[in-house]
Motif scaffolding. Structure first.
Motif, short mmCIF file in Angstrom:
data_model
loop_
_atom_site.label_atom_id
_atom_site.label_comp_id
_atom_site.label_asym_id
_atom_site.label_seq_id
_atom_site.Cartn_x
_atom_site.Cartn_y
_atom_site.Cartn_z
N LEU A 124 14.33 49.63 23.25
CA LEU A 124 13.79 49.38 21.90
C LEU A 124 14.13 50.49 20.92
CD1 LEU A 124 10.06 48.26 22.25
CD2 LEU A 124 11.90 47.05 21.07
N TRP A 125 14.25 51.70 21.45
CA TRP A 125 14.46 52.87 20.58
C TRP A 125 15.93 53.18 20.39
CZ3 TRP A 125 10.06 54.92 18.50
CH2 TRP A 125 8.87 54.53 19.12
N TYR A 126 16.78 52.43 21.07
CA TYR A 126 18.23 52.71 21.05
C TYR A 126 19.00 51.60 20.33
CZ TYR A 126 22.94 53.07 23.12
OH TYR A 126 24.30 53.14 23.33
N ASN A 127 18.72 50.34 20.63
CA ASN A 127 19.46 49.24 20.02
C ASN A 127 18.91 48.95 18.64
OD1 ASN A 127 19.39 48.56 23.25
ND2 ASN A 127 21.37 48.28 22.30
N GLN A 128 19.14 49.90 17.76
CA GLN A 128 18.64 49.85 16.39
C GLN A 128 19.70 50.45 15.47
OE1 GLN A 128 15.88 48.34 15.79
NE2 GLN A 128 14.70 48.43 17.69
N SER A 129 19.53 50.21 14.16
CA SER A 129 20.50 50.75 13.21
C SER A 129 20.40 52.28 13.16
CB SER A 129 20.24 50.18 11.82
OG SER A 129 19.01 50.72 11.35
N LEU A 130 21.41 52.88 12.60
CA LEU A 130 21.43 54.34 12.46
C LEU A 130 20.21 54.82 11.65
CD1 LEU A 130 22.89 57.06 12.74
CD2 LEU A 130 24.18 56.49 10.67
N GLN A 131 19.91 54.10 10.56
CA GLN A 131 18.78 54.49 9.70
C GLN A 131 17.47 54.46 10.49
OE1 GLN A 131 20.44 56.01 7.18
NE2 GLN A 131 18.43 55.65 6.27
N TRP A 132 17.29 53.39 11.24
CA TRP A 132 16.07 53.20 12.04
C TRP A 132 15.93 54.34 13.03
CZ3 TRP A 132 13.76 52.73 16.70
CH2 TRP A 132 12.62 51.94 16.82
N ARG A 133 17.02 54.62 13.76
CA ARG A 133 16.94 55.66 14.80
C ARG A 133 16.71 57.03 14.18
NH1 ARG A 133 21.78 56.14 16.92
NH2 ARG A 133 22.81 54.50 15.76
N LYS A 134 17.33 57.26 13.03
CA LYS A 134 17.19 58.55 12.35
C LYS A 134 15.74 58.76 11.91
CE LYS A 134 19.97 60.83 8.83
NZ LYS A 134 20.94 60.51 7.76
N SER A 135 15.13 57.70 11.41
CA SER A 135 13.77 57.84 10.87
C SER A 135 12.74 58.08 11.98
CB SER A 135 13.39 56.59 10.06
OG SER A 135 13.36 55.49 10.91
N CYS A 136 13.06 57.65 13.21
CA CYS A 136 12.11 57.83 14.32
C CYS A 136 12.39 59.09 15.13
CB CYS A 136 12.19 56.65 15.28
SG CYS A 136 11.59 55.15 14.59
N ALA A 137 13.48 59.75 14.86
CA ALA A 137 14.00 60.90 15.64
C ALA A 137 14.90 60.37 16.75
CB ALA A 137 12.91 61.78 16.23
N PHE A 138 16.12 60.88 16.76
CA PHE A 138 17.10 60.46 17.76
C PHE A 138 16.59 60.79 19.16
CE2 PHE A 138 20.12 61.28 14.12
CZ PHE A 138 20.39 59.94 13.89
N CYS A 139 17.05 60.01 20.15
CA CYS A 139 16.59 60.23 21.53
C CYS A 139 17.76 60.61 22.45
CB CYS A 139 15.88 58.98 22.04
SG CYS A 139 17.01 57.62 22.37
N ILE A 140 17.40 60.91 23.70
CA ILE A 140 18.39 61.45 24.66
C ILE A 140 19.64 60.58 24.77
CG2 ILE A 140 18.77 61.88 27.14
CD1 ILE A 140 15.74 62.61 27.29
N LYS A 141 19.47 59.27 24.74
CA LYS A 141 20.64 58.40 24.97
C LYS A 141 21.68 58.53 23.85
CE LYS A 141 21.85 53.64 26.30
NZ LYS A 141 22.91 53.87 27.28
#
Ligand SMILES: Cc1cc2nc3c(=O)[nH]c(=O)nc-3n(C[C@H](O)[C@H](O)[C@H](O)COP(=O)(O)OP(=O)(O)OC[C@H]3O[C@@H](n4cnc5c(N)ncnc54)[C@H](O)[C@@H]3O)c2cc1C
Ligand code: SF4
Length: 332
Positions: A124-141
């Motif tokens: 859920l936290w990875y298959n998202q747009s760049l903006q979405w992932r950036k706003s939540c804080a990037f993760c290990i993957k």
């Protein structure tokens, strides 16, 4: 969402493809049907300088029976071809069953078996747009150093979400991988690492060319059951493949062998250990089917990587396994 810029390379032979992979290793990705890779590139999960479009390599397509009864499938074979293969349906029905549940008919026309085996893990936290992932804080993957699913941990738990590998594990499939260094053949069970980020043992210069179904796995009855939100298209959120052989080849017989494969509940597709030991030599009853379901549920380790809760996904593994085992062993 636009695609990042890339150069498209279109080899016509496997040798040419391997040479290009060696030349651009680390800066190139293999494009088969593109049904998973291209949406991921739109989400800026990958931005390779080169895409190696292998779709013109005729030698990578097709389903062939070998003289010893083994079946060879080219990595570029479309899932639709697998779904409608009479040869596979007759001898390895669990594979046609699993293939026909992948995505939707249009995606199965484009999507390949090789792409399904090599499919990226999902979260859920990875298959998202760049903006979405950036706003939540990037993760290990991708690009970060924390995990939203298991905070405090250092491991990625993104889940393997291809349908056919659960069936292929039950069939003891092997895969062939080619590179400039030569050809290696490995059991599919050894291809996955069990890690959500670095999920497969495939070097940047390697190409999956073929898979093999051994003759010893032919003739098993088989079913595949899948949990998803929209029955018409979605990735599995839990998937169970079961193959079964009974003495006399008949439902009245004792169980000779049973294999249960799971997908979409761990970072790799897995075989349920101990299923054969539990059930071999027995006549199937509701109680033994329940025991198989409980064993499968213990093997599933879903986390909050998808829209459904881990508890529900694990419970559905139990239910699907029980139903699958019971129907295979008791219905003609
Ligand atoms: C809306 C939607 C729903 C979907 N639902 C499902 C589903 O229900 N079940 C499911 O399993 N999948 C699903 N998918 C994913 C996808 O359609 C399938 O997994 C398909 O089989 C991927 O194959 P492909 O040829 O399109 O792979 P690609 O997208 O071309 O590639 C996928 C990955 O495999 C690598 N790769 C491909 N071929 C090779 C090769 N020969 N050697 C080495 N690496 C290779 C690529 O580099 C990439 O990393 C869905 C996709 C979408 C868009
Ligand atoms: S499991 Fe954690 S690290 Fe892996 S993709 Fe999900 S949030 Fe990121």
């Amino acid at each position: 969402m636009s695609l990042p810029e890339f150069k498209l390379l279109r080899p016509r032979t496997t040798a040419e493809a391997i040479a290009l992979l060696a030349q651009h290793a680390g800066n190139i990705r293999i494009l088969a049907g593109g049904t998973d890779l291209l949406p991921s590139m739109q989400q800026k999960l990958f931005a390779p300088q080169y895409l190696l479009d292998i779709r013109r390599i005729a030698g990578l397509k097709g389903i062939r029976q070998q003289p010893n009864g083994a079946v060879e499938i080219g990595a570029l074979t479309a899932l639709t071809a697998i779904e409608y293969s009479d040869l596979l349906r007759q001898h390895f029905p669990v594979l046609t069953e699993a293939a026909k549940t992948v995505a939707s008919p249009v995606l199965r026309n484009m999507g390949t078996i090789g792409g399904n085996i090599c499919l990226d893990t999902r979260c859920l936290w990875y298959n998202q747009s760049l903006q979405w992932r950036k706003s939540c804080a990037f993760c290990i993957k991708k690009d970060g150093d924390l995990c939203h699913v298991a905070p405090g941990g250092t491991k990625c738990w993104a889940v393997f979400s291809g349908d056919t590998p659960a069936a292929l594990l039950c069939l003891d499939a092997e895969i062939e991988i080619a590179s400039a260094a030569g050809i290696r053949r490995v059991k599919l069970a050894e291809f996955y690492t069990g890690l959500g980020d670095n999920y497969r043992k495939l070097a940047a210069n390697e190409l999956l060319t073929r898979l093999f179904l051994p003759p010893s796995s032919a003739g098993y009855r088989g079913v595949y059951r899948k949990l998803r939100i929209r029955g018409s298209i979605d990735y599995p959120l839990a998937g169970v493949a079961v193959v079964l052989k009974q003495s006399n080849g008949h439902i009245s017989g004792h169980i000779e062998d049973i294999r249960v494969g799971l997908t979409a509940v761990n970072p790799a597709p897995v075989l349920v250990k101990g299923a054969t030991e539990l059930l071999a030599g027995r006549r199937m009853t509701e109680e033994w089917a329940e025991a198989a379901g409980v064993l499968a549920a213990q093997t599933a380790k879903p986390l909050t990587t998808s829209a459904l809760t881990p508890e529900y996904r694990r419970e559905m593994i139990r239910v699907f396994t029980k139903r699958a085992v019971l129907s295979l062993a008791t219905e003609t």
